[in-house]
Design a protein around this motif. Structure first.
Motif, short mmCIF file in Angstrom:
data_model
loop_
_atom_site.label_atom_id
_atom_site.label_comp_id
_atom_site.label_asym_id
_atom_site.label_seq_id
_atom_site.Cartn_x
_atom_site.Cartn_y
_atom_site.Cartn_z
N LYS A 267 48.71 15.12 9.06
CA LYS A 267 47.38 14.50 9.21
C LYS A 267 47.49 13.05 8.81
O LYS A 267 48.04 12.86 7.84
CB LYS A 267 46.30 15.57 8.47
CG LYS A 267 46.39 16.87 9.06
CD LYS A 267 45.46 16.74 10.12
CE LYS A 267 44.88 18.09 10.70
NZ LYS A 267 44.32 18.04 12.02
N ALA A 268 46.56 12.29 9.37
CA ALA A 268 46.27 10.90 9.08
C ALA A 268 45.60 10.72 7.82
O ALA A 268 45.89 9.70 7.11
CB ALA A 268 45.50 10.20 10.18
N ALA A 269 44.95 11.83 7.47
CA ALA A 269 44.09 11.52 6.02
C ALA A 269 44.19 13.12 5.43
O ALA A 269 44.33 13.96 6.01
CB ALA A 269 42.76 11.15 6.15
N PRO A 270 44.19 13.31 4.15
CA PRO A 270 43.95 14.64 3.53
C PRO A 270 42.75 15.39 3.88
O PRO A 270 41.92 15.64 2.80
CB PRO A 270 44.25 14.17 1.98
CG PRO A 270 43.66 12.81 1.97
CD PRO A 270 43.85 12.11 3.05
N PHE A 296 49.75 17.07 0.24
CA PHE A 296 51.04 16.39 -0.06
C PHE A 296 50.74 15.23 0.83
O PHE A 296 50.75 15.28 1.89
CB PHE A 296 52.17 16.89 0.20
CG PHE A 296 52.60 18.00 -0.78
CD1 PHE A 296 52.92 19.43 -0.64
CD2 PHE A 296 52.52 17.91 -2.37
CE1 PHE A 296 53.16 20.39 -1.46
CE2 PHE A 296 53.02 18.90 -3.36
CZ PHE A 296 53.22 19.99 -2.89
N HIS A 297 50.97 13.90 0.20
CA HIS A 297 51.34 12.91 1.00
C HIS A 297 52.91 12.69 1.13
O HIS A 297 53.58 12.74 0.28
CB HIS A 297 50.88 11.63 0.21
CG HIS A 297 51.02 10.16 1.00
ND1 HIS A 297 51.19 9.12 0.54
CD2 HIS A 297 51.13 10.19 2.45
CE1 HIS A 297 50.98 7.98 1.39
NE2 HIS A 297 50.98 8.75 2.79
N VAL A 298 53.05 12.95 2.55
CA VAL A 298 54.81 13.18 2.85
C VAL A 298 55.28 12.05 3.86
O VAL A 298 54.53 11.54 4.41
CB VAL A 298 55.11 14.62 3.34
CG1 VAL A 298 54.39 15.74 2.41
CG2 VAL A 298 54.36 14.65 4.79
N LYS A 299 56.42 12.05 3.94
CA LYS A 299 57.30 11.35 4.95
C LYS A 299 58.32 12.30 5.65
O LYS A 299 59.01 12.74 4.99
CB LYS A 299 57.94 9.94 4.48
CG LYS A 299 58.68 9.30 5.48
CD LYS A 299 59.43 8.00 4.78
CE LYS A 299 60.22 7.18 5.82
NZ LYS A 299 60.71 6.09 5.58
N VAL A 300 57.97 12.26 6.96
CA VAL A 300 58.83 13.14 7.91
C VAL A 300 59.54 12.05 8.98
O VAL A 300 58.75 11.80 9.67
CB VAL A 300 58.19 14.32 8.38
CG1 VAL A 300 59.11 15.51 9.05
CG2 VAL A 300 57.22 15.00 7.55
N GLY A 301 60.94 12.33 8.69
CA GLY A 301 61.73 11.37 9.71
C GLY A 301 60.83 9.72 9.37
O GLY A 301 60.96 9.22 8.30
N ARG A 303 57.91 8.96 10.02
CA ARG A 303 56.25 9.26 9.99
C ARG A 303 55.76 9.56 8.83
O ARG A 303 56.28 10.37 7.92
CB ARG A 303 55.75 10.45 11.04
CG ARG A 303 56.57 10.07 12.33
CD ARG A 303 56.39 8.82 13.05
NE ARG A 303 54.81 8.61 13.61
CZ ARG A 303 54.51 9.14 14.64
NH1 ARG A 303 55.35 9.64 15.53
NH2 ARG A 303 53.08 8.97 15.27
N VAL A 304 54.43 9.00 8.46
CA VAL A 304 53.97 9.24 7.15
C VAL A 304 52.59 9.82 7.10
O VAL A 304 51.83 9.29 8.19
CB VAL A 304 53.97 7.92 6.41
CG1 VAL A 304 53.07 8.12 5.02
CG2 VAL A 304 55.34 7.34 5.98
N GLY A 305 52.27 10.78 6.50
CA GLY A 305 50.74 11.51 6.45
C GLY A 305 50.63 12.25 5.45
O GLY A 305 51.47 12.36 4.54
N TYR A 306 49.82 13.38 5.85
CA TYR A 306 49.52 14.32 5.00
C TYR A 306 49.71 15.90 5.47
O TYR A 306 49.55 16.10 6.52
CB TYR A 306 47.87 14.23 4.37
CG TYR A 306 47.60 12.89 3.71
CD1 TYR A 306 47.33 11.91 4.33
CD2 TYR A 306 47.70 12.91 2.22
CE1 TYR A 306 47.38 10.50 3.84
CE2 TYR A 306 47.44 11.62 1.83
CZ TYR A 306 47.27 10.47 2.27
OH TYR A 306 47.06 9.27 1.81
N MET A 307 50.19 16.86 4.51
CA MET A 307 50.41 18.05 4.97
C MET A 307 49.71 18.78 3.66
O MET A 307 49.90 18.53 2.63
CB MET A 307 51.71 18.64 4.89
CG MET A 307 52.09 18.03 6.41
SD MET A 307 53.72 18.82 6.89
CE MET A 307 54.23 18.05 8.44
N PHE A 308 48.83 19.95 4.08
CA PHE A 308 48.21 20.85 3.07
C PHE A 308 49.39 21.54 2.53
O PHE A 308 50.38 21.84 2.72
CB PHE A 308 47.37 21.68 3.92
CG PHE A 308 46.45 22.72 2.82
CD1 PHE A 308 46.67 23.89 2.75
CD2 PHE A 308 45.62 21.83 2.24
CE1 PHE A 308 45.74 24.80 1.84
CE2 PHE A 308 44.69 22.47 1.29
CZ PHE A 308 44.76 23.84 1.26
#
Length: 406
Positions: A267-270, A296-301, A303-308
């Motif tokens: 997600k772009a925001a929490p 969680f504010h995460v980095k996957v590869g 890409r940076v964003g948010y995951m519950f």
């Protein structure tokens, strides 16, 4: 006009402040609007009017709270968007507000989820209605995708109810009533499912992320000594714990995507309502940059964003091997009841500290998803575990805390 006795807490001690809360009935309007009110004895509260819509801007709710210096929230709403109702509920919790509900003001369907956000929750019998959620028909979805979306929403609602200290068994009751019907809850049912609170409130120095606690005098059920056991169950009770367990929660730094849907959105925001940047499949490695409380504010590869939280298996927690599920039997808000339940059961159980400060009791081994569901069904049918037990990935389980030497 109706009245409701309002009981207020101060810290962990009872402070009885008895006043009359008078509320005028408002006609529920489309979308949400907010009306600030104050009782004769000075209690400030905000009435949330209208239907929950995915486009509702909840910053207006925050502004209304700040302007009116509100202490409590009540509702006049027929329901609407489940996602938006849960978003408002989490917002109510983060602002440390209480929720109340009386019979002449409607709070039905998704509105009940928003009500769950209150630190203290009080409601008159028959003032809150539940039923099966309806899902909008999307002609672009095939049957498999539609079923998957419903399963994901159900999992999200269960996670939310657990987070708010409400027994997920309430969802089972709601699912027995179609979306064109309604089931208004009695006072005893509200207490049974921990929808209303009659116990003590968490003290101010406790972790603000911790879900509100059910009444502390609820005794955990003890399974009968003749309850069927699955292979390997131990009949003898273990010796007392020698060392007190550690309740420290390590900093989450890395992990993988692990979601019931087989994938999770970045997600772009929490916020569940925010834009999906991209979707990642289960097993995708990620770096956890920050923990905002529920996201969680995460980095996957790259890409940076948010995951519950419930979408992420955290490597630092180490509760169980990635890709395996737990059969969760029970949960408590304190260690004493947790240990009592584990030691009093004929089943081989263990308890985990969860990231929200609660304790989850599970069978002492993990299984593949199909095996977990099969064992869950078998144990429920035999009466060995409660009907509201679930199979879960256990993403929020931090570490085993009970019971050493079992």
């Amino acid at each position: 006009m109706p009245s409701l006795c309002w009981v207020k807490y101060k810290g962990a001690a009872w402070v009885a402040v008895l006043g009359l809360l008078t509320l005028s009935a408002n006609t529920a309007l489309a979308a949400l609007s907010y009306t600030a009110q104050v009782t004769d004895n000075g209690l400030r509260y905000l009435v949330v009017n209208g239907e929950f819509e995915t486009t509702d801007d909840l910053s207006k709710f925050v502004a209304s709270i700040q302007i009116s210096n509100t202490q409590a929230v009540t509702f006049n709403s027929p329901g609407g968007s489940v996602v938006k109702a849960m978003e408002l509920g989490r917002l109510i919790r983060s602002l440390r507000l209480d929720t109340i509900q009386i019979r002449n003001m409607e709070c039905a369907s998704a509105c009940s989820l928003a009500f769950m956000g209150g630190i203290l929750r009080l409601a008159q019998p028959g003032s809150i209605g539940v039923h099966k959620s309806s899902f909008s028909e999307d002609p672009t979805l095939n049957v498999a995708d539609a079923v998957s979306a419903i399963q994901q929403m159900t999992a999200n609602v269960i996670a939310y109810m657990t987070e708010m200290g409400v027994d997920p068994a309430l969802l089972q009751l709601a699912l027995t009533y179609n979306s064109d019907d309604i089931r208004y809850l009695s006072g005893s049912e509200m207490e049974k499912y921990h929808l209303t609170m009659t116990g003590t409130q968490p003290s101010a120095d406790q972790d603000p992320q911790r879900a509100s606690m059910p009444p502390p005098n609820i005794s955990p059920p003890v399974l009968p000594p003749t309850a069927p056991q699955y292979p390997g169950a131990q009949a003898n009770l273990p010796p007392p714990t020698v060392e007190p367990p550690s309740f420290a929660i390590p900093t989450a730094k890395s992990g993988r995507v692990q979601n019931y849907n087989g994938q999770a959105p970045l997600k772009a925001a929490p916020s569940s309502a925010s834009r999906t940047v991209v979707t990642f499949m289960n097993g995708s490695a990620l770096t956890i940059l920050d923990d905002t409380g529920k996201w969680f504010h995460v980095k996957v590869g790259n890409r940076v964003g948010y995951m519950f939280h419930s979408w992420v298996w955290v490597a630092e927690y180490g509760a169980g091997p990635y890709g395996t599920q737990f059969v969760q039997v029970k949960s408590f808000d304190n260690y004493a009841q947790t240990e009592q339940y584990v030691r009093g059961s004929p089943l081989p159980l263990t308890a985990f500290l969860a990231s929200n400060g609660w304790f989850a009791i599970t069978l002492d081994r993990t299984l593949d998803p199909d095996g977990a569901e099969a064992l869950l069904t078998k144990l429920k049918a035999s009466g060995s575990i409660p009907d509201d037990a679930i199979a879960t990935w256990g993403n929020a389980f931090v570490r085993k805390v009970c019971c050493t030497g079992r």
